[in-house]
Design a protein around this motif. Structure first.
Motif, PDB file in Angstrom:
ATOM      1  N   GLY A 121       0.802  -1.386  -0.026  1.00 53.93           N
ATOM      2  CA  GLY A 121      -0.014   0.046  -0.022  1.00 53.93           C
ATOM      3  C   GLY A 121       0.709   1.290   0.041  1.00 53.93           C
ATOM      4  N   ARG A 122       2.254   1.184  -0.181  1.00 58.70           N
ATOM      5  CA  ARG A 122       2.849   2.389   0.097  1.00 58.70           C
ATOM      6  C   ARG A 122       2.704   3.204  -1.269  1.00 58.70           C
ATOM      7  NH1 ARG A 122       7.764   4.120   3.132  1.00 58.70           N
ATOM      8  NH2 ARG A 122       8.758   5.752   1.869  1.00 58.70           N
ATOM      9  N   ILE A 123       2.743   4.507  -1.070  1.00 55.89           N
ATOM     10  CA  ILE A 123       2.480   5.338  -2.130  1.00 55.89           C
ATOM     11  C   ILE A 123       3.660   6.477  -2.166  1.00 55.89           C
ATOM     12  CG2 ILE A 123       0.907   6.995  -3.160  1.00 55.89           C
ATOM     13  CD1 ILE A 123      -1.248   5.402  -2.388  1.00 55.89           C
ATOM     14  N   GLY A 124       4.113   6.790  -3.633  1.00 54.23           N
ATOM     15  CA  GLY A 124       5.056   7.698  -3.412  1.00 54.23           C
ATOM     16  C   GLY A 124       5.212   8.077  -5.087  1.00 54.23           C
ATOM     17  N   LYS A 125       6.402   8.649  -4.932  1.00 49.74           N
ATOM     18  CA  LYS A 125       6.950   9.105  -6.548  1.00 49.74           C
ATOM     19  C   LYS A 125       8.027   7.760  -7.187  1.00 49.74           C
ATOM     20  CE  LYS A 125       6.274  13.857  -6.420  1.00 49.74           C
ATOM     21  NZ  LYS A 125       6.713  15.351  -6.234  1.00 49.74           N
ATOM     22  N   ALA A 126       8.183   8.005  -8.466  1.00 50.84           N
ATOM     23  CA  ALA A 126       9.043   6.846  -8.946  1.00 50.84           C
ATOM     24  C   ALA A 126      10.507   6.889  -8.461  1.00 50.84           C
ATOM     25  CB  ALA A 126       9.023   6.785 -10.339  1.00 50.84           C
ATOM     26  N   LYS A 127      10.898   8.044  -8.172  1.00 52.34           N
ATOM     27  CA  LYS A 127      12.228   8.260  -7.792  1.00 52.34           C
ATOM     28  C   LYS A 127      12.405   7.598  -6.399  1.00 52.34           C
ATOM     29  CE  LYS A 127      11.410  12.981  -6.307  1.00 52.34           C
ATOM     30  NZ  LYS A 127      11.815  14.365  -6.316  1.00 52.34           N
ATOM     31  N   ASP A 128      11.144   7.743  -5.440  1.00 46.35           N
ATOM     32  CA  ASP A 128      11.407   7.128  -4.035  1.00 46.35           C
ATOM     33  C   ASP A 128      11.527   5.539  -4.219  1.00 46.35           C
ATOM     34  OD1 ASP A 128      11.264   9.641  -3.224  1.00 46.35           O
ATOM     35  OD2 ASP A 128       9.066   9.649  -3.302  1.00 46.35           O
ATOM     36  N   PHE A 129      11.072   5.090  -5.352  1.00 48.21           N
ATOM     37  CA  PHE A 129      11.031   3.344  -5.519  1.00 48.21           C
ATOM     38  C   PHE A 129      12.221   2.880  -6.201  1.00 48.21           C
ATOM     39  CE2 PHE A 129       6.751   1.973  -4.395  1.00 48.21           C
ATOM     40  CZ  PHE A 129       6.311   3.241  -3.811  1.00 48.21           C
ATOM     41  N   ARG A 130      13.213   3.903  -6.420  1.00 47.42           N
ATOM     42  CA  ARG A 130      14.385   3.530  -7.301  1.00 47.42           C
ATOM     43  C   ARG A 130      15.566   2.782  -6.242  1.00 47.42           C
ATOM     44  NH1 ARG A 130      14.392   4.117 -12.359  1.00 47.42           N
ATOM     45  NH2 ARG A 130      13.205   5.973 -13.275  1.00 47.42           N
ATOM     46  N   LEU A 131      15.697   1.680  -6.450  1.00 42.67           N
ATOM     47  CA  LEU A 131      16.825   0.897  -5.461  1.00 42.67           C
ATOM     48  C   LEU A 131      18.039   1.709  -5.303  1.00 42.67           C
ATOM     49  CD1 LEU A 131      16.738  -2.781  -6.523  1.00 42.67           C
ATOM     50  CD2 LEU A 131      15.823  -1.671  -4.442  1.00 42.67           C
ATOM     51  N   SER A 132      18.296   2.452  -6.174  1.00 40.32           N
ATOM     52  CA  SER A 132      19.504   3.290  -6.005  1.00 40.32           C
ATOM     53  C   SER A 132      19.440   4.361  -4.911  1.00 40.32           C
ATOM     54  CB  SER A 132      20.053   3.881  -7.163  1.00 40.32           C
ATOM     55  OG  SER A 132      19.039   4.811  -7.924  1.00 40.32           O
ATOM     56  N   SER A 133      18.152   4.864  -4.828  1.00 38.73           N
ATOM     57  CA  SER A 133      17.973   5.773  -3.650  1.00 38.73           C
ATOM     58  C   SER A 133      18.057   5.238  -2.452  1.00 38.73           C
ATOM     59  CB  SER A 133      16.627   6.587  -4.102  1.00 38.73           C
ATOM     60  OG  SER A 133      15.536   5.729  -4.048  1.00 38.73           O
ATOM     61  N   LEU A 134      17.974   3.843  -2.231  1.00 40.62           N
ATOM     62  CA  LEU A 134      17.580   3.215  -1.019  1.00 40.62           C
ATOM     63  C   LEU A 134      19.190   3.019  -0.287  1.00 40.62           C
ATOM     64  CD1 LEU A 134      15.074   0.368  -1.866  1.00 40.62           C
ATOM     65  CD2 LEU A 134      14.431   2.897  -0.808  1.00 40.62           C
TER      66      LEU A 134
END
Ligand SMILES: [Zn+2]
Length: 83
Positions: A69-82
């Motif tokens: 159910g997590r909602i965000g922007k695509a950039k927040d879902f990029r592995l590199s940003s983790l």
């Protein structure tokens, strides 16, 4: 049809599969709000009737993980940003 039970996540060159949920880490239930063409019909619109079925999205597009159910922007879902 697809048998991708275990998908190796390395330096992903396939951009369509480069998003993973920052919360549950899954990448198989990611929905992206993309810009698409739809055909006007008497009942409204139909995506399957459109001549151009391309879809466009970018880092600012809305993304939802249907697993948790997590909602965000695509950039927040990029592995590199983790990292
Ligand atoms: Zn999730």
């Amino acid at each position: 049809m697809s048998d991708h039970a275990s998908i190796a996540i390395d330096d992903c060159s396939d951009d369509d599969f480069s998003l993973s949920c920052p919360q549950c880490r899954r990448n198989d239930r990611i929905d992206i709000s993309a810009q698409v063409w739809v055909r006007q019909t008497k009942d409204g619109t139909d995506i399957n009737e459109a001549e151009d079925r391309s879809h466009e999205w970018d880092d600012e597009s809305a993304v939802a993980c249907r697993a948790c159910g997590r909602i965000g922007k695509a950039k927040d879902f990029r592995l590199s940003s983790l990292a």
